[in-house]
Design a protein around this motif. Sequence first.
Motif, PDB file in Angstrom:
ATOM      1  N   TRP A  79       0.819  -1.214   0.000  1.00 20.58           N
ATOM      2  CA  TRP A  79       0.000   0.000   0.000  1.00 20.58           C
ATOM      3  C   TRP A  79       0.849   1.259   0.000  1.00 20.58           C
ATOM      4  CZ3 TRP A  79       0.167  -3.779   3.735  1.00 20.58           C
ATOM      5  CH2 TRP A  79      -0.790  -4.779   3.625  1.00 20.58           C
ATOM      6  N   LEU A  80       2.180   1.091   0.048  1.00 22.46           N
ATOM      7  CA  LEU A  80       3.061   2.230   0.258  1.00 22.46           C
ATOM      8  C   LEU A  80       4.212   2.246  -0.744  1.00 22.46           C
ATOM      9  CD1 LEU A  80       3.788   4.601   2.200  1.00 22.46           C
ATOM     10  CD2 LEU A  80       5.082   2.947   3.546  1.00 22.46           C
ATOM     11  N   ASP A  81       4.341   3.351  -1.477  1.00 28.02           N
ATOM     12  CA  ASP A  81       5.497   3.570  -2.331  1.00 28.02           C
ATOM     13  C   ASP A  81       6.442   4.454  -1.527  1.00 28.02           C
ATOM     14  OD1 ASP A  81       7.265   3.835  -4.461  1.00 28.02           O
ATOM     15  OD2 ASP A  81       6.146   5.472  -5.362  1.00 28.02           O
ATOM     16  N   TYR A  82       7.484   3.881  -0.976  1.00 24.50           N
ATOM     17  CA  TYR A  82       8.350   4.604  -0.053  1.00 24.50           C
ATOM     18  C   TYR A  82       9.726   4.846  -0.634  1.00 24.50           C
ATOM     19  CZ  TYR A  82      10.240  -0.021   1.113  1.00 24.50           C
ATOM     20  OH  TYR A  82      10.822  -1.262   1.059  1.00 24.50           O
ATOM     21  N   THR A  83      10.444   5.758  -0.013  1.00 18.28           N
ATOM     22  CA  THR A  83      11.838   6.001  -0.389  1.00 18.28           C
ATOM     23  C   THR A  83      12.786   5.603   0.747  1.00 18.28           C
ATOM     24  OG1 THR A  83      11.694   8.293   0.365  1.00 18.28           O
ATOM     25  CG2 THR A  83      11.271   7.867  -1.976  1.00 18.28           C
ATOM     26  N   ALA A  84      12.267   5.376   1.924  1.00 16.05           N
ATOM     27  CA  ALA A  84      13.089   4.908   3.040  1.00 16.05           C
ATOM     28  C   ALA A  84      12.196   4.154   4.004  1.00 16.05           C
ATOM     29  CB  ALA A  84      13.759   6.082   3.748  1.00 16.05           C
ATOM     30  N   LEU A 100      13.991  -8.424   4.524  1.00 10.65           N
ATOM     31  CA  LEU A 100      13.661  -7.823   3.225  1.00 10.65           C
ATOM     32  C   LEU A 100      12.285  -7.204   3.315  1.00 10.65           C
ATOM     33  CD1 LEU A 100      14.688 -10.542   0.610  1.00 10.65           C
ATOM     34  CD2 LEU A 100      15.606  -8.249   0.795  1.00 10.65           C
ATOM     35  N   THR A 101      12.141  -5.968   2.878  1.00 13.99           N
ATOM     36  CA  THR A 101      10.843  -5.305   2.853  1.00 13.99           C
ATOM     37  C   THR A 101      10.594  -4.762   1.451  1.00 13.99           C
ATOM     38  OG1 THR A 101      11.100  -4.658   5.171  1.00 13.99           O
ATOM     39  CG2 THR A 101       9.394  -3.524   3.906  1.00 13.99           C
ATOM     40  N   PHE A 102       9.448  -5.120   0.893  1.00 18.50           N
ATOM     41  CA  PHE A 102       9.022  -4.636  -0.415  1.00 18.50           C
ATOM     42  C   PHE A 102       7.868  -3.667  -0.227  1.00 18.50           C
ATOM     43  CE2 PHE A 102      10.743  -8.837  -1.132  1.00 18.50           C
ATOM     44  CZ  PHE A 102      11.499  -8.677  -2.283  1.00 18.50           C
ATOM     45  N   GLY A 103       7.770  -2.686  -1.104  1.00 20.79           N
ATOM     46  CA  GLY A 103       6.663  -1.747  -1.068  1.00 20.79           C
ATOM     47  C   GLY A 103       5.790  -1.890  -2.304  1.00 20.79           C
ATOM     48  N   LYS A 104       5.062  -0.852  -2.609  1.00 19.28           N
ATOM     49  CA  LYS A 104       4.148  -0.811  -3.745  1.00 19.28           C
ATOM     50  C   LYS A 104       4.930  -0.520  -5.024  1.00 19.28           C
ATOM     51  CE  LYS A 104       0.164   1.835  -5.346  1.00 19.28           C
ATOM     52  NZ  LYS A 104      -0.778   2.902  -4.979  1.00 19.28           N
ATOM     53  N   TYR A 105       4.704  -1.333  -6.054  1.00 25.25           N
ATOM     54  CA  TYR A 105       5.385  -1.046  -7.317  1.00 25.25           C
ATOM     55  C   TYR A 105       4.611   0.025  -8.076  1.00 25.25           C
ATOM     56  CZ  TYR A 105       2.107  -3.711 -10.233  1.00 25.25           C
ATOM     57  OH  TYR A 105       1.001  -4.158 -10.903  1.00 25.25           O
TER      58      TYR A 105
END
Length: 144
Positions: A79-84, A100-105
Amino acid sequence: CTAVDENGTPGYYSYLNPNFTIFHEDDKTFSDVWSEYDADFDTFYRNLVADAEQYHDKKGIKVKEGQPVNFFCISCVPWLDYTAYCPVNYGGAPNLFPLLTFGKYTEADGAFTLPLTLTISHACMDGYHLSLFFNTLQYRLNCF
């Protein structure tokens, strides 16, 4: 280095099993599941799919029993497109296993991006080892 033995000596395992979460849309909770690693990708993928299907509707923190000590965590915040992103260690002692953590593509001008964070203990590895991971991952993604 991913763990310490009973004497506090750091060491590593020859392989790690992935530990991941399954999100429950109905009540917005998640359950923790792990899968057995296999060097054969097809077998490994079947293990992951089977575990996800078997435990998709089970609720609780650790729904698959018998988690081995040689694991690493995979987290996803689609749900989150993050930069950090920086998880907090609440236990006081350093977590030596990687996270490992993945965000929203997202897509822009035909290119896809996916935020990915690899959290490690600096006691176990440094920037060189992180660059090996990310450079290898990028190389493999470029092959698709």
